[in-house]
Design an enzyme around this catalytic site. Structure first.
Site, short mmCIF file in Angstrom:
data_model
loop_
_atom_site.label_atom_id
_atom_site.label_comp_id
_atom_site.label_asym_id
_atom_site.label_seq_id
_atom_site.Cartn_x
_atom_site.Cartn_y
_atom_site.Cartn_z
N CYS A 27 44.34 4.98 -29.97
CA CYS A 27 45.87 4.87 -29.87
C CYS A 27 46.52 3.33 -31.41
CB CYS A 27 46.36 4.29 -28.92
SG CYS A 27 45.68 4.61 -27.32
N HIS A 45 52.83 -0.49 -30.48
CA HIS A 45 51.88 0.86 -29.77
C HIS A 45 52.62 0.89 -28.51
CE1 HIS A 45 49.99 3.98 -27.93
NE2 HIS A 45 48.96 2.80 -27.16
N ASN A 52 53.12 6.96 -23.68
CA ASN A 52 52.06 6.31 -24.70
C ASN A 52 51.54 8.01 -24.93
OD1 ASN A 52 50.07 5.67 -25.81
ND2 ASN A 52 49.34 4.49 -24.02
O1 UT7 Z 1 47.43 2.91 -25.31
C1 UT7 Z 1 46.55 1.70 -25.24
C2 UT7 Z 1 45.08 1.95 -23.87
N1 UT7 Z 1 46.30 1.88 -22.47
C3 UT7 Z 1 47.17 1.03 -22.23
O2 UT7 Z 1 47.81 -0.07 -22.73
C4 UT7 Z 1 47.62 1.01 -20.80
C5 UT7 Z 1 46.40 -0.38 -20.19
N2 UT7 Z 1 46.64 -0.42 -18.68
C6 UT7 Z 1 48.14 -0.58 -17.46
O3 UT7 Z 1 48.70 -0.23 -18.59
C7 UT7 Z 1 47.67 -0.82 -16.65
O4 UT7 Z 1 47.07 -1.49 -16.24
C8 UT7 Z 1 48.26 -0.02 -15.37
C9 UT7 Z 1 49.39 0.41 -15.50
C10 UT7 Z 1 47.19 1.68 -15.97
C11 UT7 Z 1 48.45 0.02 -13.96
O5 UT7 Z 1 49.37 -0.80 -13.96
P1 UT7 Z 1 48.56 -2.44 -13.39
O6 UT7 Z 1 49.55 -3.46 -12.90
O7 UT7 Z 1 47.72 -2.69 -13.80
O8 UT7 Z 1 47.79 -1.77 -11.59
P2 UT7 Z 1 46.65 -2.19 -11.29
O9 UT7 Z 1 45.79 -1.39 -11.40
O10 UT7 Z 1 46.08 -3.40 -10.94
O11 UT7 Z 1 46.61 -1.69 -9.40
C12 UT7 Z 1 48.33 -2.27 -9.03
C13 UT7 Z 1 48.20 -1.54 -7.24
C14 UT7 Z 1 46.59 -0.83 -6.48
O12 UT7 Z 1 46.84 -0.86 -5.30
P3 UT7 Z 1 46.17 -2.26 -3.96
O13 UT7 Z 1 44.35 -1.95 -4.78
O14 UT7 Z 1 47.29 -3.29 -4.70
O15 UT7 Z 1 46.98 -1.82 -3.36
C15 UT7 Z 1 46.81 0.52 -7.54
O16 UT7 Z 1 45.99 1.15 -6.26
O17 UT7 Z 1 48.88 0.37 -7.82
C16 UT7 Z 1 47.74 1.53 -7.37
N3 UT7 Z 1 48.25 1.74 -7.83
C17 UT7 Z 1 49.56 2.67 -8.18
N4 UT7 Z 1 50.34 2.94 -7.62
C18 UT7 Z 1 51.47 3.70 -7.30
C19 UT7 Z 1 47.77 2.30 -9.88
N5 UT7 Z 1 48.67 3.22 -10.14
C20 UT7 Z 1 49.18 3.81 -9.24
C21 UT7 Z 1 50.74 4.40 -9.28
N6 UT7 Z 1 51.61 4.85 -8.60
N7 UT7 Z 1 50.71 5.12 -10.28
#
Ligand code: UT7
Length: 369
Positions: free
Chosen positions: A112, A251, A281
């Site tokens: 990215c 980005h 993204n």
């Molecule tokens: O381009 C450069 C590379 N990429 C990035 O910059 C992305 C970097 N990371 C992110 O954008 C975020 O970490 C994500 C969007 C991928 C995830 O968001 P988060 O706030 O870090 O969520 P999380 O992984 O902490 O998950 C929170 C909860 C979890 O459930 P529990 O364990 O709390 O019950 C996940 O299982 O949300 C759940 N979850 C979802 N729920 C609904 C994870 N993905 C989803 C989803 N829909 N798509």
């Protein structure tokens, strides 16, 4: 007067088929509210054509905006994590299609951060006198490597391309400072084993190894810190403070990453440009597409101090400070379009859904409802 690299042309190519949050709700246990709150994304585009087609059209539009003939180019540089093939490069294929017969062409992969790395390369070559006119393109067909039933990655990424023409200009405008960096010890947080979106993608490895491996939370934290630190360093190199900055084009990784980095940097959030809502993204394409959109919405004025900053796989990061030139209007418009398509989004995603079905214990022939 020193010679600097000034953006004189810009353009983007957004494929027409949308993948909305409602579509994603049919593919995994996710929902519009979660996606919007956690990422700021409502929709992303899925390309029915090759990534090189997107790159070519963005490039043609940028050349028209600069009123430049392809024969005048000395360099085509394409940043992509998802080239059609490893060889020939996307840049070489674009060079042939444009008829840019007098120029060098190569691809660069810094995930990215690719457009920042590519701009740094082009600007360095312009400042040293090796190159006078460069077309720098960021292009991605990220959907080709997505398992759409993996909700932790599939909601984020989209396809597209953006391009900028850089020209050698003597004066105060142009690229003023660059900060680039990498930390390979964190490379395991984003891994892509694919061999190109037209390569032997689905036969070379089993599905569990083929999808993008992505440690979202770890990447989130590294990205926020990385962007803030890199922007701080690049501003120090110019002697500017955040007050002096007119526009920040980060980005478009995730709206929350951008918000958190903006808070750390104490930049006025109104200066920060975002177009993630309807594009997602788009990897190396996100910054040049955002530059194009920022100009179209009059967010950049002649002489503005513009900061570009990105973070990506590798891990890599980079930031650039530039003073915008005199012109924020296109000189000409290119009227070409992508070939039209009647395909629905699930038709385009069919190879992905079929390939990854067994990972989720699903029948590859089951209809999507
Ligand atoms: O381009 C450069 C590379 N990429 C990035 O910059 C992305 C970097 N990371 C992110 O954008 C975020 O970490 C994500 C969007 C991928 C995830 O968001 P988060 O706030 O870090 O969520 P999380 O992984 O902490 O998950 C929170 C909860 C979890 O459930 P529990 O364990 O709390 O019950 C996940 O299982 O949300 C759940 N979850 C979802 N729920 C609904 C994870 N993905 C989803 C989803 N829909 N798509």
């Amino acid at each position: 007067m020193p010679t600097k690299a000034v953006i004189t042309g810009w353009g983007k190519c957004v494929p027409p088929v949308e993948l909305t949050n409602a579509d994603l709700e049919k593919l995994s246990d996710t929902n519009d509210q979660w996606i919007v709150e956690r990422t700021g994304i409502k929709s992303r585009r899925i390309s029915h054509v090759d990534g090189t087609d997107l790159a070519e059209l963005a490039g043609r539009r940028a050349l028209a905006a600069a009123d430049m003939e392809p024969e005048d180019l000395d360099l085509i540089l394409v940043a992509s994590t998802t080239p059609d093939l490893i060889c020939p490069s996307v840049a070489a294929m674009v060079q042939e299609r444009l008829g840019a017969v007098n120029c060098a062409a190569f691809d660069l992969n810094a995930a990215c951060s690719g457009f920042i790395y590519a701009t740094a390369n082009a600007a360095g070559m312009i400042e040293s006198g090796f190159v006078k006119k460069a077309l720098v393109i960021g292009a991605e067909k990220l959907h080709g490597v997505m398992d759409y039933r993996d909700r932790s990655t599939s909601v984020l990424f989209g396809d597209g391309a953006g391009a900028a023409v850089y020209e050698a200009v003597e004066g105060e405008a142009g690229v003023l400072a660059v900060d680039l960096g990498a930390d390979g010890s964190k490379g395991h947080t984003m891994v892509l084993k694919s061999m190109g979106t037209n390569g032997n993608v689905f036969n070379s490895l089993p599905p569990e190894e083929m999808a993008l491996h992505f440690e979202g939370q770890a990447v989130f934290k590294i990205a926020v810190q990385g962007i803030a630190a890199s922007v701080t360093r690049v501003l120090e190199n110019t002697g500017f403070s955040t007050e002096d900055v007119d526009v920040v084009i980060p980005h478009q990784a995730n709206a929350r990453i951008v918000d958190a980095a903006t808070r750390l940097l104490k930049v006025d959030e109104e200066k920060v440009f975002s177009n993630i809502e309807n594009l997602g993204n788009t990897g190396a394409a996100s910054i040049p597409m955002a530059i194009s959109d920022a100009l179209d919405s009059n967010r950049i004025k002649p002489g503005d101090i513009v900061v570009l900053s990105a973070f990506g796989g590798g891990v890599t990061w980079g930031s650039i400070v530039m003073r915008w030139g005199e012109r924020t209007e296109r000189l000409k418009l290119h009227d070409g379009e992508l070939p039209p398509t009647d395909a629905g989004v699930f038709e385009i995603l069919e190879p992905n859904l079929r390939f990854f079905a067994e990972l989720h214990g699903l029948d590859p022939d089951a209809p999507i409802t």
